[in-house]
Design a protein around this motif. Structure first.
Motif, short mmCIF file in Angstrom:
data_model
loop_
_atom_site.label_atom_id
_atom_site.label_comp_id
_atom_site.label_asym_id
_atom_site.label_seq_id
_atom_site.Cartn_x
_atom_site.Cartn_y
_atom_site.Cartn_z
N UNK A 77 48.06 -52.65 -79.65
CA UNK A 77 48.77 -51.40 -79.87
C UNK A 77 50.07 -51.31 -79.09
N UNK A 78 50.47 -52.40 -78.43
CA UNK A 78 51.70 -52.40 -77.64
C UNK A 78 52.94 -52.75 -78.46
N UNK A 79 52.74 -53.18 -79.69
CA UNK A 79 53.87 -53.54 -80.54
C UNK A 79 53.55 -53.21 -81.98
N UNK A 80 54.56 -52.86 -82.73
CA UNK A 80 54.37 -52.53 -84.15
C UNK A 80 54.15 -53.79 -84.98
N UNK A 81 54.51 -54.94 -84.44
CA UNK A 81 54.38 -56.21 -85.15
C UNK A 81 53.42 -57.12 -84.39
N UNK A 82 52.42 -57.63 -85.08
CA UNK A 82 51.45 -58.55 -84.46
C UNK A 82 51.97 -59.97 -84.57
N UNK A 83 52.27 -60.58 -83.43
CA UNK A 83 52.82 -61.94 -83.41
C UNK A 83 51.74 -63.01 -83.31
N UNK A 84 50.49 -62.61 -83.13
CA UNK A 84 49.41 -63.57 -82.94
C UNK A 84 48.77 -63.97 -84.27
N UNK A 85 48.23 -65.19 -84.29
CA UNK A 85 47.50 -65.64 -85.47
C UNK A 85 46.14 -64.96 -85.55
N UNK A 86 45.63 -64.53 -84.39
CA UNK A 86 44.33 -63.88 -84.33
C UNK A 86 44.35 -62.91 -83.16
N UNK A 87 43.60 -61.81 -83.26
CA UNK A 87 43.47 -60.87 -82.15
C UNK A 87 41.99 -60.75 -81.80
N UNK A 88 41.71 -60.68 -80.51
CA UNK A 88 40.33 -60.60 -80.04
C UNK A 88 40.03 -59.15 -79.65
N UNK A 89 39.24 -58.46 -80.46
CA UNK A 89 39.02 -57.03 -80.25
C UNK A 89 37.59 -56.79 -79.77
N UNK A 90 37.49 -56.13 -78.63
CA UNK A 90 36.21 -55.78 -78.05
C UNK A 90 36.05 -54.28 -77.96
N UNK A 99 46.80 -64.08 -78.09
CA UNK A 99 46.94 -63.48 -76.78
C UNK A 99 46.32 -62.08 -76.72
N UNK A 100 46.46 -61.31 -77.78
CA UNK A 100 46.18 -59.88 -77.73
C UNK A 100 44.70 -59.55 -77.63
N UNK A 101 44.40 -58.63 -76.73
CA UNK A 101 43.07 -58.02 -76.62
C UNK A 101 43.13 -56.63 -77.26
N UNK A 102 42.12 -55.80 -77.00
CA UNK A 102 42.05 -54.49 -77.66
C UNK A 102 43.29 -53.65 -77.42
N UNK A 103 43.66 -53.48 -76.15
CA UNK A 103 44.83 -52.66 -75.84
C UNK A 103 46.12 -53.33 -76.29
N UNK A 104 46.17 -54.65 -76.19
CA UNK A 104 47.39 -55.38 -76.50
C UNK A 104 47.87 -55.22 -77.93
N UNK A 143 46.75 -51.98 -87.95
CA UNK A 143 47.66 -52.25 -86.85
C UNK A 143 48.12 -53.71 -86.82
N UNK A 144 47.22 -54.64 -87.12
CA UNK A 144 47.55 -56.07 -86.97
C UNK A 144 47.97 -56.73 -88.27
N UNK A 145 47.90 -55.99 -89.38
CA UNK A 145 48.37 -56.55 -90.64
C UNK A 145 47.30 -57.23 -91.48
N UNK A 146 46.05 -56.82 -91.30
CA UNK A 146 45.00 -57.34 -92.16
C UNK A 146 43.77 -57.76 -91.41
N UNK A 147 42.61 -57.65 -92.08
CA UNK A 147 41.34 -57.99 -91.44
C UNK A 147 41.20 -59.49 -91.17
N UNK A 148 42.01 -60.31 -91.86
CA UNK A 148 41.93 -61.76 -91.67
C UNK A 148 42.38 -62.20 -90.28
N UNK A 149 43.04 -61.31 -89.53
CA UNK A 149 43.48 -61.65 -88.17
C UNK A 149 42.48 -61.23 -87.10
#
Length: 338
Positions: free
Chosen positions: A192-205, A185-190, A21-27
């Motif tokens: 999945x709100x867009x097809x493109x991940x604009x963040x450098x990192x996502x915080x998934x809980x 900015x993005x958390x777990x739900x965030x 979803x976010x374009x790679x495990x590095x994020x």
């Protein structure tokens, strides 16, 4: 002995979905605060590291110390540094708190984009950057938090626009001081709100642990719960028709039935509100009131599955899976089952 069983297959399955979803495990930054939502911070840290995750998020510095060896960086949400460390970064939650950080600390500035809980205001960005520089801090990140990404409303779009504004302003300020912060900015739900991940990192809980719930009109990632809770039988008896079991006798047998007690109670994380109204995934009813250290079920199994989906259990007591998971006894045995 009561235990928590963890599915490595489910964890990897969930990480695969997130990475795609976010374009790679590095994020991906895995959120391991509060004992990894009850799953066991060190166990999840080791498994996530083996998968290739290099970032983690915790609440306290002592939590970071437990899992630091598995990651390149640990983001600490709610604590101050004792001594600055090269692989720790600390969240600044207010302007006033900047003065409390040690010189040389690596920090990530939280900006209030609409949650109105923690963070500096957008119009305080310049003041915040000036104070961080004067204090001798290094800003390695700028972040915010979504308040309603799991519900269908305009709020996700509104906060996303606010954060895009923050990114523009903060990037210019950071350049002035020679900093190159990451933006997230993005958390777990965030995510999945867009097809493109604009963040450098996502915080998934919660999505990492397979218990994400979103409104039905939103995307429904097919994640799998990682954790199941099991009890071990203490004693079995025949409860005669008309007899009652447990404190205050709130359950009365309508017919003779087999009842067993299991070694889990509210001290271990079983919510007392589930007394006399919860049914396990295998259709076995909880009988009577949950005690501190044990609970009675209509079963004679040696080992009983209490739940394998915290959200299912949470609905029986009118709460959310997060609360059930976070309240699980840290001393319970935890083990991988696959």
């Amino acid at each position: 002995m009561a235990s928590i069983k963890l599915s490595r297959e489910a964890l990897i399955h969930n990480l695969d979905i997130i990475a795609h979803q976010v374009g790679g495990k590095n994020k991906i930054a895995v959120v391991l605060k509060d004992n990894a939502y009850g799953h066991g911070a060190v166990m999840i840290a080791e498994a996530a590291s083996q998968y290739g995750i290099r970032e983690a998020v915790v609440r306290l510095e002592r939590e970071a110390d437990e899992i630091a060896e598995y990651f390149d960086n640990v983001l600490i949400l709610g604590d101050m540094p004792t001594l600055p460390k090269a692989n720790y970064s600390y969240v600044i939650n207010s302007l006033d708190s900047i003065e409390m950080f040690s010189e040389g600390s690596r920090v990530e500035l939280k900006v209030d984009t609409g949650m109105h809980r923690n963070g500096v205001a957008i119009n305080e960005l310049e003041v915040a950057f000036t104070r961080m520089n004067e204090k001798g801090l290094t800003c390695v990140g700028v972040m915010s938090h979504l308040r309603a990404s799991d519900t269908l409303s305009s709020e996700w779009f509104w906060q996303r626009r606010n954060f895009d504004e923050v990114k523009i302003k903060a990037s210019l300020l950071a350049k002035k001081y020679g900093w190159e912060p990451r933006f997230h900015l993005s958390n777990s739900a965030g995510i999945f709100r867009s097809a493109v991940c604009k963040d450098d990192m996502v915080r998934v809980g919660i999505v990492l642990y397979g218990c994400l719930e979103m409104e039905k009109t939103l995307p429904q990632p097919e994640v799998k719960p990682v954790l199941s809770l099991w009890g071990e039988r203490i004693a079995t008896r025949i409860l005669k028709k008309g007899e009652r079991v447990g404190y205050n006798g709130i359950y009365e047998a309508q017919n003779d039935e087999v009842i067993s007690t299991y070694d889990l109670g509210y001290a271990n994380g079983l919510d007392r509100l589930a007394s006399n109204c919860f049914v396990t995934p295998e259709g076995i009813a909880l009988r009577g009131r949950i005690s501190m250290d044990n609970a009675a079920f209509a079963s004679d199994k040696e080992e009983l599955l209490i739940f394998n989906d915290a959200n299912h259990y949470a609905r029986s007591v009118g709460t959310i899976g997060y609360e059930i998971l976070a309240c699980l006894d840290k001393d319970l045995k935890r083990e991988w089952i696959d």
